[in-house]
Design a protein around this motif. Structure first.
Motif, short mmCIF file in Angstrom:
data_model
loop_
_atom_site.label_atom_id
_atom_site.label_comp_id
_atom_site.label_asym_id
_atom_site.label_seq_id
_atom_site.Cartn_x
_atom_site.Cartn_y
_atom_site.Cartn_z
N PRO A 176 0.83 -1.21 0.00
CA PRO A 176 0.00 0.00 0.00
C PRO A 176 0.86 1.26 0.00
O PRO A 176 1.92 1.30 0.62
CB PRO A 176 -0.78 -0.10 1.31
N ASN A 177 0.40 2.28 -0.70
CA ASN A 177 1.10 3.56 -0.75
C ASN A 177 0.21 4.66 -0.19
O ASN A 177 -1.02 4.62 -0.35
CB ASN A 177 1.50 3.90 -2.19
N TYR A 178 0.83 5.64 0.46
CA TYR A 178 0.09 6.74 1.07
C TYR A 178 0.81 8.05 0.76
O TYR A 178 2.02 8.07 0.54
CB TYR A 178 0.02 6.57 2.60
N GLN A 208 3.45 -6.50 4.07
CA GLN A 208 2.22 -6.15 3.38
C GLN A 208 2.11 -6.83 2.02
O GLN A 208 1.03 -7.27 1.60
CB GLN A 208 2.13 -4.63 3.22
N LYS A 212 -0.90 -9.38 1.06
CA LYS A 212 -1.77 -9.08 -0.08
C LYS A 212 -1.69 -10.18 -1.13
O LYS A 212 -2.71 -10.58 -1.71
CB LYS A 212 -1.34 -7.73 -0.69
#
Length: 225
Positions: A176-178, A208, A212
């Protein structure tokens, strides 16, 4: 690198090849892409490229003469001649990287019920499928192959290191990227990403990826060491 695309629908590629990363790569002369209408090699007044299949059956089959003539006119010593077809070998990141190292590719887009087998037997080196589904023609498949391989050509990507962490590079899906803001609609960015400890961040990202991949593509985990 030079890529020649043979298709009955060259207009399908005009906008795609002139935008974003591919457009910049072409302007910078990192990638030469030429799109050709297969009908240009048909010799009859109607520019016929298809005919009824021997043995009967629904649909039409693309003829030998124009396609073979086109490929033979465009090919160069050592070039790779590729047919985009649903019954080809599955396209992967590894294949995209391999193709990016070629000097010249010819991509043949099929249509109707496919192409005469003698084309495949004489002027095609490799057959590639982009998935287990059927498109109206192979032009979009050619576009997918070009886009994927272009990312491995030095200078095309602005952030070269992104190739090492994205989905499928190591048979794992992406983490995941934020970005900012740190809190949006009550949802916070994971604390580990805000602390600046790059070792811990890498551990978190890898965990992660494993989680996933196990959830959505467990088949990929079988390829892990």
């Amino acid at each position: 690198m030079r890529v020649d695309v043979l298709t009955l629908f060259p207009g399908m590629l005009e906008g795609f090849l002139s935008e974003s990363m591919l457009g910049r790569a072409r302007e910078a002369k990192l990638l030469e892409i030429n799109v050709h209408n297969t009908r240009d090699w048909a010799t009859d007044k109607h520019r016929t490229t298809d005919d009824r299949p021997f043995g009967g059956g629904a649909g039409m089959v693309m003829k030998c003469e124009p396609i073979c003539a086109a490929i033979e006119a465009l090919q160069s010593p050592g070039c790779r001649r590729i047919y985009l077809t649903p019954d080809g070998v599955p396209f992967t990141t590894a294949k995209a990287e391999e193709l990016s190292k070629q000097q010249h590719l010819i991509l043949l887009s099929g249509h109707y019920e496919g192409i005469d087998q003698r084309i495949r037997d004489t002027v095609i080196d490799e057959e590639i499928s982009i998935g287990d589904y059927v498109l109206t023609n192979g032009t979009l498949a050619a576009a997918v192959v070009i886009d994927a391989l272009a990312r491995f050509i030095p200078g095309v990507l602005g952030e070269e290191k992104s190739l090492t962490s994205e989905s499928f590079t190591r048979n794992l899906l992406d983490f995941p990227n934020y970005t900012r803001p740190a809190v949006y609609r009550g949802l916070s960015v994971p604390e580990v990403l805000l602390q600046g400890n790059h070792g811990e961040i890498e551990k978190w990202r890898h965990a992660q990826q494993l989680e996933k991949t196990a959830k959505f593509r467990p088949d990929l985990l079988k390829k892990q060491p």
